[in-house]
Structures are given as structure tokens and as C-alpha cells.
Motif scaffolding. Structure first.
Motif, PDB file in Angstrom:
ATOM      1  N   ILE A 410       1.561   5.298  -0.779  1.00 54.48           N
ATOM      2  CA  ILE A 410       2.814   5.798  -0.223  1.00 54.48           C
ATOM      3  C   ILE A 410       2.529   6.458   1.107  1.00 54.48           C
ATOM      4  N   ALA A 411       3.442   6.272   2.071  1.00 53.49           N
ATOM      5  CA  ALA A 411       3.287   6.918   3.370  1.00 53.49           C
ATOM      6  C   ALA A 411       3.484   8.423   3.219  1.00 53.49           C
ATOM      7  N   THR A 412       3.055   9.161   4.209  1.00 49.81           N
ATOM      8  CA  THR A 412       3.221  10.614   4.172  1.00 49.81           C
ATOM      9  C   THR A 412       4.695  10.948   3.988  1.00 49.81           C
ATOM     10  N   ALA A 420       8.324   5.658   1.552  1.00 51.72           N
ATOM     11  CA  ALA A 420       7.990   4.275   1.897  1.00 51.72           C
ATOM     12  C   ALA A 420       6.688   3.900   1.194  1.00 51.72           C
ATOM     13  N   ILE A 421       6.729   2.854   0.376  1.00 49.47           N
ATOM     14  CA  ILE A 421       5.581   2.397  -0.405  1.00 49.47           C
ATOM     15  C   ILE A 421       4.992   1.172   0.279  1.00 49.47           C
ATOM     16  N   PHE A 422       3.651   1.075   0.318  1.00 52.31           N
ATOM     17  CA  PHE A 422       3.017  -0.043   1.013  1.00 52.31           C
ATOM     18  C   PHE A 422       2.052  -0.769   0.093  1.00 52.31           C
ATOM     19  N   VAL A 423       1.851  -2.068   0.407  1.00 53.73           N
ATOM     20  CA  VAL A 423       0.811  -2.901  -0.184  1.00 53.73           C
ATOM     21  C   VAL A 423       0.053  -3.506   0.989  1.00 53.73           C
ATOM     22  N   GLU A 424      -1.231  -3.155   1.117  1.00 52.26           N
ATOM     23  CA  GLU A 424      -2.022  -3.523   2.296  1.00 52.26           C
ATOM     24  C   GLU A 424      -3.161  -4.460   1.877  1.00 52.26           C
ATOM     25  N   ASP A 425      -3.466  -5.431   2.740  1.00 54.67           N
ATOM     26  CA  ASP A 425      -4.620  -6.307   2.524  1.00 54.67           C
ATOM     27  C   ASP A 425      -5.442  -6.364   3.806  1.00 54.67           C
ATOM     28  N   PRO A 492      11.046   2.866   9.650  1.00 54.98           N
ATOM     29  CA  PRO A 492       9.706   2.290   9.517  1.00 54.98           C
ATOM     30  C   PRO A 492       8.684   3.153  10.232  1.00 54.98           C
ATOM     31  N   PRO A 493       7.488   3.308   9.640  1.00 56.14           N
ATOM     32  CA  PRO A 493       6.438   4.056  10.335  1.00 56.14           C
ATOM     33  C   PRO A 493       5.853   3.233  11.477  1.00 56.14           C
ATOM     34  N   SER A 494       4.929   3.810  12.152  1.00 64.06           N
ATOM     35  CA  SER A 494       4.286   3.102  13.246  1.00 64.06           C
ATOM     36  C   SER A 494       3.543   1.881  12.728  1.00 64.06           C
ATOM     37  N   PRO A 495       3.477   0.811  13.519  1.00 56.81           N
ATOM     38  CA  PRO A 495       2.887  -0.472  13.033  1.00 56.81           C
ATOM     39  C   PRO A 495       1.367  -0.405  12.968  1.00 56.81           C
ATOM     40  N   THR A 496       0.845   0.586  12.227  1.00 60.32           N
ATOM     41  CA  THR A 496      -0.576   0.701  11.993  1.00 60.32           C
ATOM     42  C   THR A 496      -0.827   0.805  10.520  1.00 60.32           C
ATOM     43  N   SER A 497      -1.985   0.485  10.101  1.00 61.58           N
ATOM     44  CA  SER A 497      -2.332   0.569   8.686  1.00 61.58           C
ATOM     45  C   SER A 497      -2.311   2.019   8.271  1.00 61.58           C
ATOM     46  N   PRO A 498      -1.913   2.294   7.027  1.00 61.58           N
ATOM     47  CA  PRO A 498      -1.874   3.675   6.572  1.00 61.58           C
ATOM     48  C   PRO A 498      -3.260   4.231   6.416  1.00 61.58           C
TER      49      PRO A 498
END
Length: 498
Positions: A410-412, A420-425, A492-498
Motif C-alpha cells: 500500500i502507498a503511504t 492506493a494498493i499496488f502490485v509490482e513486478d 495517482p502517486p508519482s510514476p515511480t516504484s513504491p
């Protein structure tokens, strides 16, 4: 010159002055009281056409009878030592009963049962006064006691009504009716009960006070009720406007859903020739070649052909299954319950471990599941979101040329903003300009094993939007991809990986 002829030539002012000089002061007071009471009766009757129709007309008739009483049978005409006329006793008692009835109507408390009780008490009071008159015919104490009792009862009724319905003047009515016993008892203490004529004349003042108060308060009540009605109508209009706004929003949502369905159908129509026709045509050609090989007794070649057909048919079965899932999402009822999201991620991973396409990928990849919030979601649908996103992430992480890693978190959190929940690869990623096309049906940015039939992310988008949220993605080629979703309004957060 004749006296009548001289009087006819006198100015009206002089005639009135001479009449006042020759008349008894008590007679003049009675006649003035009759005129004022008549004016109050007429005013109450006219006001009844606007407000409190029944109550004000009963009060009007009561004051009309009182006006005739002052005019034709005022107390000064009762000779000392003579018995009080029976008709005056009965009319006075009846007027008290009518006053109580009229006030009960005015306060909105009148019922057939209450009217029956008022009539019974009025008859009982009349009998008691007549009995008193038989024993002491020249003493008005009985009728005065009936008057004090009736007006005190009216004051109590009005005071109770002021507690039930404040700010409409009922307290003033209570004070006005309270002036009756106050004046009568005060005068009796100062003048004595035997001064019956003086006491009788004193009731004119509280009678006028009550009449004017009833008239003013009835208009005040009408004003207050008109304000309440105006507020009620304004509230109804505001509610109607809110309902219209809600309806417009729902229409817009339904229109967006229909538009999404239309886009899906259009994409499906475009993809039929590529996915279905191509796969079915290829399968049919391979089956014919396998038949030819079997006819030539070349079983090894036939087996190779059938081995190629099976994956194509499995691909078509998965495509049809996902299409059915996508089409049913619009009709599925949400069963939202507050629950933690981490168990849903674990269940999604367990499901992927049982599927042939992702079981091997899951064994080779490192999956990190961070702390996740509790949200009100449909567990079945949101588990499908994690299944699709994790399967997508596993395929892309395996094709990135590095040790496959998938992260869920989850983002800060921001106060007052949906998480905001993320799934990163750590796969190959995708061009930033292609992010808007990822969630469209049949959209595939990579061929081969990375992209399948392009419906999984469309299913994710549909489920998240059913929850009132949105989904988006960030990536830079070679740096992996991050898929975000929020079940509510969030930037949306900044377009960087969390």
C-alpha cells in the motif's frame, strides 16, 4: 321654539356630549364594552376565513352573544336586593362552557369525547349556580366562581399547549386567560363579593384582552405554520434536487458502464478474426493433417499435430471463460463487508499455485506481501482482482531476465484519502504512452507467453469500478511495472516504484 326642533339643529358632537351628560357612567361603559366586543366578534369572524376556521367562528359567536349581553342586560340594570335573572345566570354559565370549547378547538385538542366532557361540566356548573341562586338570589358569588374556575382552566390548557407547540403565542393566551381570575379575585379582595355590579363590570377588560390575544395569536400561528410549510417545501425541493442529481450520476455511471460494454463488444468483434478464427482455423488444419497422418499410419506425426491442437483449444477455453466473467460483472450484486485484504492476497496465491500456467512461475518467483488495510469489499470479486494482477505480474517478472520478484503493498496513506494498493513486478515493463490501453479488452503489448488474450486487466478494471474506485499503471521500459487500484477517490502517486 319647540325643544325637538332645537335639538335637531344641534351639531352631532353637542348631541353626543349632552347624551353622555344625561347618561349613567356605568351605562356608557356597558355600551362601549358592547361596541368593542362586537368589533372583536366581527374581526374573529373575518379572520376565520384565513386561519383556524372552526375555533375562531366559535369565539366570534361567543363574543357576539357577550356584546348583546352588554347592550341589553348589563349588570347595572339588576336592581339592588333583587334576584339575579335566571336567564343571565344560564347564559353566563353557557358562555364559559363555550369559551372552554372554543379554546380547545383553537389549541387543536378537541375531540368528540373532550367536547362531551366540556358539555357535561357546563351543565353541572349551571345546575350548581341555579341551586346557589335559590338559596342566595342576590349574591353573584356562584357565577363568579364558575367564571374564575373556567378561565383558570383555559389558562392551564393554553400553558400546556405552549409546552407542546412553543413560539406560536400560546403563552400569551395563557396570560390573557389568567387575567380573568387575577382581576376577579383582586377586585373581590379590595371591594368585597357584595359589590356585584362593580365586579361584573370589571370582566370587560380581561374579556377584551382575551379576544384581541386570540386574534393576534391566530395570525401569528398562521405565519409560523406558513414558514414551516415554506421550509418543508424548500426541504422537499432540495431533496428532489438531490434525487435528480443522484439520478443523473447513476445515469452517467450506467452510461459509462454501457460505453465500456460497447467498447468491449467492439474489441471482441475485432478480435474474433484474430483469436477465435485464427485459433480455430489452425486447430482445424492440424486436425486434418493428423487425420491424414493416421490414414498413412504415421502415428508419431499425428501425435505431434494433436499436441499442438490441445494448447490452442485450452487458450480458446480460457478466452471464453474470461469473456463470460467480464460479461457477468455488470449484473453481479456486491456483498461488501469490512475485512482485511491480506487474506485475500494469500487466497489468490493459493489459487495460482494450483493452475498449470502459473504454478511453475510462482515456485520460481519471490512474492512479498506487505501490510494491507481493512476495507469494505466484496471478497469474491476482489480476490479475482488479486488473482489477475498477480498472474500478470508473475508472467512479466519471469520474462524480465532477472530473478522474478513480485511485491504487493500500500502507498503511504494520506488522511481522508482512499488507500492506493499496488502490485509490482520487475519485468520488462511497458512504454508509458501505452498505459491508457492496458485495461481495454484484448489489449496486448507483448506477444508470446507474457500477454495472453488481453481480458484479465479488463476484468480488474470492471471490478474496481463496481467498488466505486479506479485502476491505473506506471512503468518505464526495463524497470518493471506497477499496477495500482484504489476503492475510492484518490490521486495517482508519482510514476515511480513504491
Amino acid at each position: 321654539m319647540p325643544r325637538d326642533s332645537a335639538a335637531s339643529r344641534m351639531p352631532p358632537v353637542d348631541i353626543a356630549a349632552e347624551w353622555l351628560t344625561r347618561s349613567d357612567p356605568l351605562d356608557v361603559f356597558a355600551w362601549l364594552s358592547a361596541c368593542v366586543t362586537l368589533i372583536i366578534a366581527v374581526s374573529l369572524w373575518l379572520a376565520s376565513y384565513r386561519v383556524e376556521r372552526r375555533a375562531l367562528r366559535i369565539f366570534s359567536m361567543r363574543y357576539l352573544v357577550a356584546s348583546f349581553g352588554w347592550w341589553f342586560a348589563h349588570p347595572g340594570r339588576i336592581q339592588a336586593g333583587k334576584a339575579i335573572p335566571l336567564d343571565s345566570v344560564l347564559v353566563g354559565t353557557a358562555l364559559m362552557g363555550v369559551t372552554v370549547w372554543a379554546l380547545d378547538e383553537f389549541l387543536g385538542r378537541s375531540t368528540p369525547r373532550r367536547r362531551a366532557w366540556i358539555a357535561a361540566f357546563t351543565v353541572a356548573a349551571a345546575v350548581a349556580v341555579v341551586a346557589w341562586r335559590q338559596r342566595q338570589p342576590d349574591t353573584p358569588v356562584a357565577i363568579f366562581l364558575v367564571m374564575v374556575t373556567a378561565m383558570s382552566l383555559c389558562a392551564v390548557m393554553a400553558w400546556q399547549a405552549s409546552r407542546r407547540e412553543p413560539h406560536v403565542g400560546h403563552a400569551y393566551v395563557a396570560v390573557a386567560f389568567g387575567s380573568y381570575p387575577l382581576v376577579m379575585v383582586g377586585a373581590a379582595v379590595l371591594l368585597g363579593w357584595q359589590a356585584r355590579s362593580n365586579l361584573s363590570y370589571l370582566i370587560a377588560l380581561p374579556s377584551v384582552i382575551v379576544g384581541i390575544t386570540i386574534l393576534v395569536v391566530s395570525l401569528l400561528r398562521a405565519t409560523v405554520r406558513a414558514e414551516h410549510e415554506l421550509q418543508r417545501r424548500q426541504a422537499a425541493e432540495a431533496h428532489l434536487a438531490e434525487v435528480n442529481h443522484t439520478l443523473e450520476r447513476r445515469v452517467a455511471e450506467r452510461t459509462a458502464e454501457l460505453q465500456l460494454m460497447i467498447e468491449g463488444l467492439e474489441s471482441f468483434a475485432r478480435a474474433v478474426s484474430h483469436d477465435l478464427r485464427g485459433s480455430l482455423g489452425g486447430a482445424a488444419s492440424l486436425v486434418r493433417l493428423a487425420e491424414q497422418a493416421l490414414a498413412e499410419q504415421d502415428s508419431s506425426r499425428a501425435q505431434r499435430m494433436l499436441g499442438v491442437v490441445a494448447p490452442q483449444l485450452e487458450h480458446l477455453a480460457a478466452l471464453v471463460r474470461d469473456l463470460l466473467t467480464l460479461s457477468r460483472l455488470g449484473d453481479a450484486a456486491l456483498n461488501r463487508q469490512d475485512q482485511p485484504l491480506e487474506p485475500l492476497v494469500r487466497q489468490a496465491l493459493a489459487q495460482l499455485a494450483l493452475e498449470p500456467d502459473t504454478a511453475g512461475l510462482l515456485r520460481e518467483a519471490v512474492v512479498e506481501v506487505g501490510e494491507l488495510p481493512n476495507l469494505a469489499v466484496d471478497a469474491t470479486l476482489l480476490r479475482q482482482v488479486f488473482v489477475n494482477l498477480l498472474a500478470n505480474a508473475l508472467r512479466f517478472a519471469a520474462g524480465g531476465g532477472r530473478a522474478p520478484t513480485v511485491r504487493v503493498g500500500i502507498a503511504t496513506p494520506t488522511p481522508g484519502v482512499a488507500p492506493a494498493i499496488f502490485v509490482e513486478d520487475n519485468g520488462p515493463g511497458f512504454p508509458p504512452e501505452a498505459a491508457s490501453r492496458l485495461f481495454e479488452p484484448f489489449s496486448r503489448l507483448h506477444e508470446g507467453t507474457l500477454s495472453k488474450h488481453g481480458i484479465g486487466l479488463s476484468i480488474v478494471r470492471r471490478i474496481v469500478e463496481r467498488h466505486g474506485g479506479r485502476v491505473w499503471a506506471d512503468s518505464r521500459p526495463g524497470d518493471g511495472a506497477v499496477f495500482w487500484f484504489a476503492l475510492g477517490s484518490v490521486s495517482p502517486p508519482s510514476p515511480t516504484s513504491p
